[in-house]
Structures are given as C-alpha cells and as structure tokens.
Write a protein that holds these residues in place. Sequence first.
Motif, PDB file in Angstrom:
ATOM      1  N   GLU A 202       6.494   2.503  16.397  1.00 59.72           N
ATOM      2  CA  GLU A 202       6.815   1.603  17.509  1.00 59.72           C
ATOM      3  C   GLU A 202       6.287   0.196  17.219  1.00 59.72           C
ATOM      4  OE1 GLU A 202       6.071   4.952  21.028  1.00 59.72           O
ATOM      5  OE2 GLU A 202       4.626   3.328  20.707  1.00 59.72           O
ATOM      6  N   LYS A 203       7.039  -0.794  17.657  1.00 53.88           N
ATOM      7  CA  LYS A 203       6.577  -2.183  17.543  1.00 53.88           C
ATOM      8  C   LYS A 203       5.784  -2.540  18.804  1.00 53.88           C
ATOM      9  CE  LYS A 203      10.208  -4.103  14.551  1.00 53.88           C
ATOM     10  NZ  LYS A 203       9.331  -4.372  13.415  1.00 53.88           N
ATOM     11  N   ILE A 204       4.648  -3.163  18.616  1.00 46.13           N
ATOM     12  CA  ILE A 204       3.843  -3.624  19.750  1.00 46.13           C
ATOM     13  C   ILE A 204       3.466  -5.093  19.529  1.00 46.13           C
ATOM     14  CG2 ILE A 204       2.889  -1.372  20.354  1.00 46.13           C
ATOM     15  CD1 ILE A 204       0.320  -2.249  18.818  1.00 46.13           C
ATOM     16  N   LYS A 205       2.990  -5.741  20.592  1.00 44.20           N
ATOM     17  CA  LYS A 205       2.625  -7.157  20.486  1.00 44.20           C
ATOM     18  C   LYS A 205       1.160  -7.369  20.157  1.00 44.20           C
ATOM     19  CE  LYS A 205       6.226  -9.022  23.488  1.00 44.20           C
ATOM     20  NZ  LYS A 205       6.514  -9.732  24.755  1.00 44.20           N
ATOM     21  N   GLY A 206       0.294  -6.464  20.654  1.00 39.02           N
ATOM     22  CA  GLY A 206      -1.126  -6.715  20.440  1.00 39.02           C
ATOM     23  C   GLY A 206      -2.032  -5.550  20.758  1.00 39.02           C
ATOM     24  N   VAL A 207      -3.321  -5.829  20.766  1.00 41.89           N
ATOM     25  CA  VAL A 207      -4.358  -4.804  20.910  1.00 41.89           C
ATOM     26  C   VAL A 207      -4.361  -4.193  22.310  1.00 41.89           C
ATOM     27  CG1 VAL A 207      -6.845  -4.376  20.756  1.00 41.89           C
ATOM     28  CG2 VAL A 207      -5.750  -5.925  19.145  1.00 41.89           C
ATOM     29  N   LYS A 208      -3.962  -4.961  23.311  1.00 42.33           N
ATOM     30  CA  LYS A 208      -3.947  -4.458  24.691  1.00 42.33           C
ATOM     31  C   LYS A 208      -3.103  -3.187  24.802  1.00 42.33           C
ATOM     32  CE  LYS A 208      -3.319  -6.234  29.394  1.00 42.33           C
ATOM     33  NZ  LYS A 208      -2.142  -5.593  29.988  1.00 42.33           N
ATOM     34  N   GLU A 209      -1.966  -3.163  24.107  1.00 38.79           N
ATOM     35  CA  GLU A 209      -1.095  -1.990  24.151  1.00 38.79           C
ATOM     36  C   GLU A 209      -1.733  -0.794  23.465  1.00 38.79           C
ATOM     37  OE1 GLU A 209       3.237  -3.674  23.410  1.00 38.79           O
ATOM     38  OE2 GLU A 209       1.644  -5.068  22.837  1.00 38.79           O
ATOM     39  N   VAL A 210      -2.475  -1.049  22.403  1.00 35.08           N
ATOM     40  CA  VAL A 210      -3.190   0.035  21.719  1.00 35.08           C
ATOM     41  C   VAL A 210      -4.263   0.615  22.645  1.00 35.08           C
ATOM     42  CG1 VAL A 210      -4.632   0.659  19.730  1.00 35.08           C
ATOM     43  CG2 VAL A 210      -2.805  -1.031  19.455  1.00 35.08           C
ATOM     44  N   PRO A 242     -29.877 -10.795  11.566  1.00 30.09           N
ATOM     45  CA  PRO A 242     -29.734 -11.294  12.938  1.00 30.09           C
ATOM     46  C   PRO A 242     -30.404 -10.378  13.955  1.00 30.09           C
ATOM     47  CG  PRO A 242     -27.735 -10.194  12.248  1.00 30.09           C
ATOM     48  CD  PRO A 242     -28.620 -10.244  11.036  1.00 30.09           C
ATOM     49  N   THR A 243     -30.846 -10.974  15.052  1.00 30.34           N
ATOM     50  CA  THR A 243     -31.396 -10.188  16.157  1.00 30.34           C
ATOM     51  C   THR A 243     -30.329  -9.918  17.218  1.00 30.34           C
ATOM     52  OG1 THR A 243     -32.172 -12.256  17.154  1.00 30.34           O
ATOM     53  CG2 THR A 243     -33.755 -11.007  15.842  1.00 30.34           C
ATOM     54  N   LYS A 244     -29.301 -10.769  17.244  1.00 32.87           N
ATOM     55  CA  LYS A 244     -28.229 -10.634  18.243  1.00 32.87           C
ATOM     56  C   LYS A 244     -26.869 -10.825  17.588  1.00 32.87           C
ATOM     57  CE  LYS A 244     -31.458 -11.077  21.591  1.00 32.87           C
ATOM     58  NZ  LYS A 244     -31.910  -9.967  22.435  1.00 32.87           N
ATOM     59  N   MET A 245     -25.855 -10.172  18.188  1.00 28.57           N
ATOM     60  CA  MET A 245     -24.471 -10.445  17.811  1.00 28.57           C
ATOM     61  C   MET A 245     -23.669 -10.681  19.089  1.00 28.57           C
ATOM     62  SD  MET A 245     -21.634  -8.135  15.806  1.00 28.57           S
ATOM     63  CE  MET A 245     -22.520  -8.137  14.257  1.00 28.57           C
ATOM     64  N   ILE A 246     -22.902 -11.779  19.085  1.00 30.06           N
ATOM     65  CA  ILE A 246     -22.065 -12.118  20.241  1.00 30.06           C
ATOM     66  C   ILE A 246     -20.611 -12.082  19.800  1.00 30.06           C
ATOM     67  CG2 ILE A 246     -21.523 -13.849  21.979  1.00 30.06           C
ATOM     68  CD1 ILE A 246     -24.295 -15.031  21.597  1.00 30.06           C
ATOM     69  N   ILE A 247     -19.786 -11.345  20.536  1.00 30.96           N
ATOM     70  CA  ILE A 247     -18.376 -11.197  20.165  1.00 30.96           C
ATOM     71  C   ILE A 247     -17.482 -11.769  21.264  1.00 30.96           C
ATOM     72  CG2 ILE A 247     -16.542  -9.556  19.601  1.00 30.96           C
ATOM     73  CD1 ILE A 247     -18.684  -7.715  18.433  1.00 30.96           C
ATOM     74  N   ASN A 253     -12.491  -7.354  25.160  1.00 31.55           N
ATOM     75  CA  ASN A 253     -12.434  -6.348  26.238  1.00 31.55           C
ATOM     76  C   ASN A 253     -12.487  -4.919  25.726  1.00 31.55           C
ATOM     77  OD1 ASN A 253     -12.256  -8.363  28.149  1.00 31.55           O
ATOM     78  ND2 ASN A 253     -10.018  -8.357  28.202  1.00 31.55           N
ATOM     79  N   ALA A 254     -12.180  -4.728  24.460  1.00 29.17           N
ATOM     80  CA  ALA A 254     -12.166  -3.370  23.899  1.00 29.17           C
ATOM     81  C   ALA A 254     -13.423  -3.062  23.084  1.00 29.17           C
ATOM     82  CB  ALA A 254     -10.919  -3.191  23.028  1.00 29.17           C
ATOM     83  N   LEU A 255     -14.473  -3.873  23.210  1.00 34.44           N
ATOM     84  CA  LEU A 255     -15.667  -3.699  22.377  1.00 34.44           C
ATOM     85  C   LEU A 255     -16.223  -2.284  22.428  1.00 34.44           C
ATOM     86  CD1 LEU A 255     -17.911  -4.748  20.513  1.00 34.44           C
ATOM     87  CD2 LEU A 255     -19.126  -5.561  22.551  1.00 34.44           C
ATOM     88  N   ILE A 272     -23.306  -7.918  22.098  1.00 36.30           N
ATOM     89  CA  ILE A 272     -22.671  -8.114  23.402  1.00 36.30           C
ATOM     90  C   ILE A 272     -21.285  -8.719  23.279  1.00 36.30           C
ATOM     91  CG2 ILE A 272     -24.923  -8.406  24.533  1.00 36.30           C
ATOM     92  CD1 ILE A 272     -24.074 -11.452  24.853  1.00 36.30           C
ATOM     93  N   ALA A 273     -20.445  -8.401  24.254  1.00 40.37           N
ATOM     94  CA  ALA A 273     -19.153  -9.063  24.405  1.00 40.37           C
ATOM     95  C   ALA A 273     -19.358 -10.284  25.296  1.00 40.37           C
ATOM     96  CB  ALA A 273     -18.144  -8.114  25.042  1.00 40.37           C
ATOM     97  N   TYR A 274     -18.802 -11.405  24.887  1.00 39.49           N
ATOM     98  CA  TYR A 274     -18.906 -12.641  25.686  1.00 39.49           C
ATOM     99  C   TYR A 274     -17.481 -13.099  25.974  1.00 39.49           C
ATOM    100  CZ  TYR A 274     -20.846 -16.965  27.490  1.00 39.49           C
ATOM    101  OH  TYR A 274     -21.203 -17.998  28.328  1.00 39.49           O
ATOM    102  N   PRO A 275     -16.969 -12.779  27.168  1.00 35.17           N
ATOM    103  CA  PRO A 275     -15.548 -13.016  27.441  1.00 35.17           C
ATOM    104  C   PRO A 275     -15.146 -14.470  27.641  1.00 35.17           C
ATOM    105  CG  PRO A 275     -16.638 -12.142  29.392  1.00 35.17           C
ATOM    106  CD  PRO A 275     -17.661 -12.128  28.295  1.00 35.17           C
TER     107      PRO A 275
END
Length: 294
Positions: A202-210, A242-247, A253-255, A272-275
């Motif tokens: 199937e063709k999809i547009k992005g990660v949200k669909e996964v 590193p002591t921290k990782m920020i994504i 949203n899928a972290l 951490i996720a940083y939206p």
Amino acid sequence: MDRFILTADIGGSHISSGVIALSSMQILKDTIATVKVDSQADAENIISDWTKALEQSLENHAGTIEGIALSMPGPFNYEEGICVMKGVGKYESMFGYNIRLVLFEKFKKYIADPSCITFLNDADAFVLGAVQSQNYKNEKVIGLTLGTGFGSGFVENGQLITEDSRVPKGGLMYCQPYKEGIAEDYISTRWFVKEWEKREGEKIKGVKEVAEADKITSQQLFDEFGSHLSATLKPWSEMFQPTKMIIGGNITNALDRFSSPLKNQLNIEEIIAYPHTEEASMIGAALHFLQQKK
C-alpha cells in the motif's frame, strides 16, 4: 527597556515568524505569523512569502528590533547567508542567492546593516532553543529533528558543538555512512513510506498512517526505526556522553513506539519528546544571534 529580535523558522512547506523579547527569551504571541510556502516555486514568489510572514510579525509589534534571526534548512552557507540547496527537492530556485542581502533590502528601515541578519541550521536552532526552554544549560544534550529528514545538533553548557572530535563534522548525523547508504536513508519519513509499500503493498503519505494502522507491520517498522537510530547514534553518544536527548519533528508523537532501543542501547539519563519544534527553532535562532553579536 526590553530588546527585541525578529525571528523565523523556515521549513519546506511554510515559514513561521515572531518577535522575541530578549529579557525572557519568549516569543510575543501576538506577533506569531505563519505563511504557506511553495518551495518548488520561483525565487521571487518564495521571497515574497517569507517577506509576508516577517512583515505580519512586525505589524503586530510596537517596538524596534535589533536584528533578524533565521532558522534555515540546509544545505546553506550560514556564515555568508547564501542558499546552496540543490538536489534536495526544495528551494532549488534560490540556489546562489545571497538571502542576507535580499532580506536587508526588504527590511533595511528596521535594522542597521546586513550583519544584523543571522542564519542557523534548523536542527541546531531547535536544540539550542529546546535546551533554553527545558533549562538544560548545564547539560550535554543531543537534539534530533525527525521527519522528512534527520536533523541533529550537539550542545554543551548552552553552546553548540560543531567542530570537535566527539561529534560528527558540523554536528551532522544525517550524512553519516550507514548500511548501504547514509543514516537519513533509514531515519526519515521516506524510509517508513518505502518499507510500508514493500511489506503491505500500500502507498502511504507518512508516519501517522503507520502509527494508526492496526497491523503487526506497524510496530515492526517502529522497532526497526529505533534500532537504526540507536545504531547510528551509539558511537557518537559514547564519545560525547550526553546526559539528555531531546527529539522534535513530525515523528515526535510516536516516540514511545521506538524509544526502547534508544533507552537500552544508549547511556543517556533522559530522553524526551519536545513537540514545539518551530517555537524552539525560533528561540534558538535568536540565541545564536546574541552569541554572534557578543
């Protein structure tokens, strides 16, 4: 009396801009503007859209500004302000343009000279701004932007680290050799899209669909993505410690779907996720402006 900087985050589909108060390093909410940009358009139209956003921000700001600080995707000559994007599917009509001089002509009534316009790689701007917002100024931080591409930045004690044996050249992870290509071939939206079509037909547009699909393939892809990410980061994590990782970025949203390999393979105390990616990038660009002007 407070001081102000006009700042913007330029992406592949839009520009977000605002005025930052330097006393608080906060964006004045009334000055935030977002304008859609066709990055495939001719240079004149692109510059017009960028200018429109910046002008909207200034229209809602009663004070003066000291300069303009831009968070910009690469490839770009950040020191000279010259666009060198080619073969990346965006802003190719801008190749060779001196953006600093172009924007100075548009905004010279607000700023003293072209040196009052500064540029910073968007991933570097994101991590600088997120470090500021999270109060990680005394930490060693890896910042990642995960989405259409794979952006990275390294910060130690509030300063960007780009030329150091502990980090890849320029702090750039995306172009590091990995498997049959480079890291970004496996750590980007296009990897998910390609692998989903290969496995599900199937063709999809992005990660949200996964993420929303109720299929075994969905979690398999996130597990593999996490493994690719941890494998590319591990040698640099061991050197930089590193002591921290920020994504940040579209995949943030899928972290929780791909964080296990990162936690298991990398010796980092907090991931951490940083939206608020754009907001952080705008603040980071302003911080860079101040550091350049010292």
